[in-house]
Design a protein around this motif. Structure first.
Motif, mmCIF file in Angstrom:
data_model
loop_
_atom_site.group_PDB
_atom_site.id
_atom_site.type_symbol
_atom_site.label_atom_id
_atom_site.label_comp_id
_atom_site.label_asym_id
_atom_site.label_seq_id
_atom_site.Cartn_x
_atom_site.Cartn_y
_atom_site.Cartn_z
ATOM 1 N N GLY A 234 0.565 -1.112 0.131
ATOM 2 C CA GLY A 234 -0.197 0.125 0.182
ATOM 3 C C GLY A 234 0.739 1.419 0.008
ATOM 4 N N ILE A 235 1.963 1.139 -0.454
ATOM 5 C CA ILE A 235 2.735 2.546 -0.396
ATOM 6 C C ILE A 235 2.662 2.985 -1.739
ATOM 7 C CG2 ILE A 235 5.207 3.421 -0.355
ATOM 8 C CD1 ILE A 235 6.193 1.268 1.557
ATOM 9 N N PRO A 236 2.139 4.200 -1.841
ATOM 10 C CA PRO A 236 1.991 4.843 -3.262
ATOM 11 C C PRO A 236 3.368 5.029 -3.970
ATOM 12 C CG PRO A 236 0.669 6.094 -1.745
ATOM 13 C CD PRO A 236 1.610 5.163 -0.838
ATOM 14 N N LYS A 237 3.463 4.601 -5.355
ATOM 15 C CA LYS A 237 4.502 5.006 -6.181
ATOM 16 C C LYS A 237 5.080 6.266 -5.977
ATOM 17 C CE LYS A 237 4.362 1.970 -10.023
ATOM 18 N NZ LYS A 237 4.345 1.726 -11.476
ATOM 19 N N GLY A 238 4.109 7.246 -5.934
ATOM 20 C CA GLY A 238 4.554 8.564 -5.914
ATOM 21 C C GLY A 238 5.361 9.099 -4.520
ATOM 22 N N THR A 239 4.878 8.352 -3.286
ATOM 23 C CA THR A 239 5.471 8.445 -2.142
ATOM 24 C C THR A 239 7.024 8.004 -2.327
ATOM 25 O OG1 THR A 239 3.470 8.271 -0.845
ATOM 26 C CG2 THR A 239 5.522 7.900 0.211
ATOM 27 N N LEU A 240 7.388 6.880 -2.653
ATOM 28 C CA LEU A 240 8.644 6.364 -3.092
ATOM 29 C C LEU A 240 9.443 7.347 -3.882
ATOM 30 C CD1 LEU A 240 8.280 2.491 -3.777
ATOM 31 C CD2 LEU A 240 9.019 3.708 -1.560
ATOM 32 N N PHE A 241 8.989 7.869 -4.971
ATOM 33 C CA PHE A 241 9.567 8.708 -5.931
ATOM 34 C C PHE A 241 9.907 9.862 -4.964
ATOM 35 C CE2 PHE A 241 7.725 6.065 -9.551
ATOM 36 C CZ PHE A 241 8.954 5.525 -9.784
ATOM 37 N N LEU A 242 8.981 10.782 -4.401
ATOM 38 C CA LEU A 242 9.237 11.827 -3.478
ATOM 39 C C LEU A 242 10.482 11.547 -2.595
ATOM 40 C CD1 LEU A 242 5.677 13.159 -2.848
ATOM 41 C CD2 LEU A 242 7.496 14.204 -4.187
ATOM 42 N N VAL A 243 10.223 10.248 -1.815
ATOM 43 C CA VAL A 243 11.529 10.081 -1.011
ATOM 44 C C VAL A 243 12.586 10.021 -1.577
ATOM 45 C CG1 VAL A 243 12.398 8.332 0.986
ATOM 46 C CG2 VAL A 243 9.869 9.189 0.745
ATOM 47 N N TYR A 244 12.796 9.282 -2.730
ATOM 48 C CA TYR A 244 14.034 8.981 -3.543
ATOM 49 C C TYR A 244 14.710 10.408 -4.256
ATOM 50 C CZ TYR A 244 12.564 4.079 -3.760
ATOM 51 O OH TYR A 244 12.170 2.776 -3.515
ATOM 52 N N LEU A 245 13.706 11.178 -4.541
ATOM 53 C CA LEU A 245 14.009 12.481 -4.962
ATOM 54 C C LEU A 245 14.695 13.294 -3.838
ATOM 55 C CD1 LEU A 245 14.102 14.950 -6.635
ATOM 56 C CD2 LEU A 245 11.736 15.366 -6.172
ATOM 57 N N ARG A 246 14.127 13.302 -2.658
ATOM 58 C CA ARG A 246 14.823 13.911 -1.385
ATOM 59 C C ARG A 246 16.202 13.472 -1.252
ATOM 60 N NH1 ARG A 246 16.734 17.898 0.193
ATOM 61 N NH2 ARG A 246 16.731 18.535 2.480
ATOM 62 N N VAL A 247 16.337 12.129 -0.955
ATOM 63 C CA VAL A 247 17.638 11.285 -0.928
ATOM 64 C C VAL A 247 18.825 11.837 -1.653
ATOM 65 C CG1 VAL A 247 18.663 9.154 -0.569
ATOM 66 C CG2 VAL A 247 16.379 9.547 0.691
ATOM 67 N N ARG B 299 10.886 13.202 -12.608
ATOM 68 C CA ARG B 299 10.042 13.009 -13.754
ATOM 69 C C ARG B 299 9.375 11.717 -13.396
ATOM 70 N NH1 ARG B 299 14.841 13.379 -16.759
ATOM 71 N NH2 ARG B 299 15.182 11.124 -16.529
ATOM 72 N N ASN B 300 9.932 10.731 -12.720
ATOM 73 C CA ASN B 300 9.080 9.499 -12.148
ATOM 74 C C ASN B 300 7.824 9.833 -11.375
ATOM 75 O OD1 ASN B 300 10.482 7.875 -13.866
ATOM 76 N ND2 ASN B 300 11.838 7.101 -12.143
ATOM 77 N N ALA B 301 8.191 10.886 -10.447
ATOM 78 C CA ALA B 301 7.135 11.260 -9.441
ATOM 79 C C ALA B 301 5.956 11.971 -9.823
ATOM 80 C CB ALA B 301 7.583 12.233 -8.389
ATOM 81 N N GLN B 302 6.397 12.645 -11.172
ATOM 82 C CA GLN B 302 5.208 13.346 -12.015
ATOM 83 C C GLN B 302 4.603 12.487 -12.719
ATOM 84 O OE1 GLN B 302 5.964 17.372 -13.594
ATOM 85 N NE2 GLN B 302 7.912 17.122 -12.532
ATOM 86 N N GLN B 303 5.216 11.322 -13.386
ATOM 87 C CA GLN B 303 4.510 10.417 -14.095
ATOM 88 C C GLN B 303 3.532 9.446 -13.172
ATOM 89 O OE1 GLN B 303 7.842 8.331 -15.996
ATOM 90 N NE2 GLN B 303 7.888 9.669 -17.652
ATOM 91 N N ALA B 304 3.924 9.350 -11.769
ATOM 92 C CA ALA B 304 2.966 8.607 -11.011
ATOM 93 C C ALA B 304 1.899 9.452 -10.350
ATOM 94 C CB ALA B 304 4.023 8.165 -9.802
ATOM 95 N N GLY B 305 1.575 10.514 -10.964
ATOM 96 C CA GLY B 305 0.698 11.403 -10.396
ATOM 97 C C GLY B 305 1.027 12.527 -9.276
ATOM 98 N N THR C 173 1.926 16.211 -8.556
ATOM 99 C CA THR C 173 1.952 17.280 -9.059
ATOM 100 C C THR C 173 3.377 18.121 -9.147
ATOM 101 O OG1 THR C 173 1.571 18.728 -7.080
ATOM 102 C CG2 THR C 173 -0.599 17.775 -8.204
ATOM 103 N N PRO C 174 3.770 18.903 -9.990
ATOM 104 C CA PRO C 174 4.791 19.569 -10.434
ATOM 105 C C PRO C 174 5.164 20.623 -8.840
ATOM 106 C CG PRO C 174 3.986 19.621 -12.285
ATOM 107 C CD PRO C 174 2.603 19.242 -11.445
ATOM 108 N N GLU C 175 4.019 21.041 -8.504
ATOM 109 C CA GLU C 175 4.274 21.782 -7.257
ATOM 110 C C GLU C 175 4.780 21.058 -6.096
ATOM 111 O OE1 GLU C 175 1.533 23.656 -9.963
ATOM 112 O OE2 GLU C 175 1.462 21.680 -9.015
ATOM 113 N N ARG C 176 4.274 19.641 -5.852
ATOM 114 C CA ARG C 176 4.831 18.774 -4.748
ATOM 115 C C ARG C 176 6.291 18.444 -5.104
ATOM 116 N NH1 ARG C 176 2.210 15.472 -1.564
ATOM 117 N NH2 ARG C 176 2.397 13.813 -2.814
ATOM 118 N N VAL C 177 6.658 18.147 -6.344
ATOM 119 C CA VAL C 177 7.845 17.623 -6.739
ATOM 120 C C VAL C 177 8.755 19.046 -6.290
ATOM 121 C CG1 VAL C 177 9.506 17.113 -8.584
ATOM 122 C CG2 VAL C 177 7.291 16.176 -8.286
ATOM 123 N N MET C 178 8.623 20.180 -6.760
ATOM 124 C CA MET C 178 9.261 21.351 -6.498
ATOM 125 C C MET C 178 9.575 21.693 -4.971
ATOM 126 S SD MET C 178 8.714 23.982 -9.630
ATOM 127 C CE MET C 178 6.893 24.055 -9.438
#
Length: 156
Positions: free
Chosen positions: A36-49, A64-70, A72-77
């Motif tokens: 039950g871990i959303p892909k987006g959560t993993l990509f955000l954590v990997y991005l921060r690391v 890129r992967n976080a955005q493809q997983a849904g 938003t660009p604002e959350r990525v930034m």
């Protein structure tokens, strides 16, 4: 500093390394889906690391992967300033905090403080927490390979 790699990626140069690492990635995402871990959560954590470790290749990849997983660009930034942003859930904050301390294990006498671990455990139990920890460790592995060899993000 030159924007030229010191060498090709060790993943490409070490015989039989790429396939097991790709299999590890597939296993982590399969486990994330099961637990039950959303892909987006993993990509955000990997991005921060990757931001902490200064790995431009993985920063671009996970953005890129976080955005493809849904995501938003604002959350990525905003991920670099997640503590001061209302854009992240409590579960995401717990995962980001765990990712940050695991990226900086030499910076403190208690590398993963109990309060950070317990908060992550409150949101991610059992297999989910194990997946998150293994994923963060894997992101750190790739970051260290890329940073040591000065891999460069592709110019657009």
């Amino acid at each position: 500093m030159s924007l030229k790699p010191r060498m090709a990626s060790p993943v490409a140069l070490v015989p039989d390394l790429a396939d097991p690492l790709q299999a590890l990635g597939r296993a982590l995402f399969a486990s994330a889906e099961q637990s039950g871990i959303p892909k987006g959560t993993l990509f955000l954590v990997y991005l921060r690391v990757s931001q902490i470790n200064g790995d431009s290749v993985c920063v671009e990849l996970h953005s890129r992967n976080a955005q493809q997983a849904g995501v938003t660009p604002e959350r990525v930034m905003a991920v670099a300033g997640w503590r001061d942003s209302a854009r992240f859930t409590e579960a995401e904050r717990a995962a980001l905090a765990l990712g940050e301390v695991m990226a900086r294990i030499a910076d403190r006498p208690d590398p993963v403080p109990d309060e950070i671990y317990r908060e992550a455990e409150r949101h991610y139990a059992g297999q989910a927490l194990a997946t998150l920890i293994a994923g963060i460790a894997t992101a750190n592995l790739y970051n260290r390979l890329n940073v040591a060899t000065r891999q460069v993000a592709a110019a657009n």
